[in-house]
Design a protein around this motif. Structure first.
Motif, PDB file in Angstrom:
ATOM      1  N   ILE A  38      49.500  41.759  29.281  1.00 23.19           N
ATOM      2  CA  ILE A  38      48.466  42.673  28.805  1.00 23.19           C
ATOM      3  C   ILE A  38      48.262  43.816  29.796  1.00 23.19           C
ATOM      4  O   ILE A  38      48.066  44.957  29.416  1.00 23.19           O
ATOM      5  CB  ILE A  38      47.129  41.927  28.574  1.00 23.19           C
ATOM      6  CG1 ILE A  38      47.305  40.670  27.724  1.00 23.19           C
ATOM      7  CG2 ILE A  38      46.073  42.859  28.011  1.00 23.19           C
ATOM      8  CD1 ILE A  38      47.777  40.905  26.309  1.00 23.19           C
ATOM      9  N   ASN A  39      48.269  43.478  31.081  1.00 20.00           N
ATOM     10  CA  ASN A  39      48.072  44.483  32.123  1.00 20.00           C
ATOM     11  C   ASN A  39      49.220  44.373  33.116  1.00 20.00           C
ATOM     12  O   ASN A  39      49.169  43.578  34.058  1.00 20.00           O
ATOM     13  CB  ASN A  39      46.722  44.283  32.828  1.00 20.00           C
ATOM     14  CG  ASN A  39      46.406  45.392  33.808  1.00 20.00           C
ATOM     15  OD1 ASN A  39      47.246  46.222  34.113  1.00 20.00           O
ATOM     16  ND2 ASN A  39      45.196  45.397  34.303  1.00 20.00           N
ATOM     17  N   GLY A  40      50.235  45.185  32.915  1.00 24.08           N
ATOM     18  CA  GLY A  40      51.429  45.134  33.749  1.00 24.08           C
ATOM     19  C   GLY A  40      51.305  45.893  35.056  1.00 24.08           C
ATOM     20  O   GLY A  40      52.280  45.997  35.797  1.00 24.08           O
ATOM     21  N   ALA A  41      50.137  46.429  35.371  1.00 25.84           N
ATOM     22  CA  ALA A  41      49.983  47.214  36.604  1.00 25.84           C
ATOM     23  C   ALA A  41      50.162  46.357  37.847  1.00 25.84           C
ATOM     24  O   ALA A  41      50.707  46.817  38.851  1.00 25.84           O
ATOM     25  CB  ALA A  41      48.621  47.908  36.637  1.00 25.84           C
ATOM     26  N   VAL A  42      49.711  45.086  37.806  1.00 31.31           N
ATOM     27  CA  VAL A  42      49.843  44.211  38.969  1.00 31.31           C
ATOM     28  C   VAL A  42      51.286  43.714  39.021  1.00 31.31           C
ATOM     29  O   VAL A  42      51.750  43.020  38.123  1.00 31.31           O
ATOM     30  CB  VAL A  42      48.845  43.039  38.930  1.00 31.31           C
ATOM     31  CG1 VAL A  42      49.071  42.105  40.111  1.00 31.31           C
ATOM     32  CG2 VAL A  42      47.416  43.566  38.940  1.00 31.31           C
TER      33      VAL A  42
END
Length: 190
Positions: free
Chosen positions: A29-33
């Motif tokens: 969902i949140n690939g930034a990390v």
């Protein structure tokens, strides 16, 4: 400096949400990390305290990179405490690099919903301070908009982890049930 606050209610018990929040990264969902390392972890008086380093990558406009030298790779220090007796989790994060022009502090708390113990209240607060003359107001607003979007992704990420935990539990439960059934059949044949 700008401050953003939010409150969200998960329709899951506290222990489920905290387990998922702690295991939130990586998630689709949140690939930034991009990476996470545990630096210190200990238990004192029944409270789990962890320090982790996170590596994230954000798409940064070219003019920001030229102005600041910041490429979009962000390193952050996260400290979490989980108190299962008092059913309280706190997670604080601050950025480590780019601090000469951008300072971000985030605090999340997870507690049971006082009106329904089968739900969990997440309270979020972020402060952002930008030190770029002539761009401070614009950058702080832009960053908080991005932060708000990422906060929504973070909540969805927690739900994704909860769904995976439930699926894992169901798969293990089905496997144990099948193995127990096989053992019972073998025992009755003898």
């Amino acid at each position: 400096m700008r401050i953003w606050t939010s409150e969200h209610i998960f329709d899951h018990p506290w222990d489920t949400v905290v387990n998922a929040a702690y295991r939130k990264y990586p998630n689709p969902i949140n690939g930034a990390v991009k990476g996470m390392d545990v630096v210190v972890q200990d238990v004192s008086d029944g409270v789990l305290r962890s320090e982790r380093l996170l590596q994230s990558h954000f798409h940064i406009p070219g003019w920001v990179t030229k102005l600041t030298g910041f490429s979009g790779t962000q390193y952050s220090h996260e400290v979490s405490t989980i108190d299962p007796v008092h059913r309280h989790m706190t997670l604080t994060t601050r950025n480590l690099n780019a601090a000469s022009f951008l300072r971000v502090n985030e605090k999340l708390t997870y507690e049971p919903d006082p009106s329904d113990p089968q739900r969990t209240v997440l309270k979020q607060e972020a402060t952002v301070s930008v030190n770029l003359p002539a761009f401070t107001d614009y950058c702080e607003k832009a960053f908080l908009t991005t932060y708000q979007t990422n906060a929504l992704k973070g909540r969805s990420g927690v739900e994704w982890v909860i769904d995976n935990i439930k699926r894992e539990y169901n798969e293990i439960s089905a496997k144990v049930t099948a193995e127990m059934h096989e053992l019972m059949q073998l025992a009755t044949r003898r």
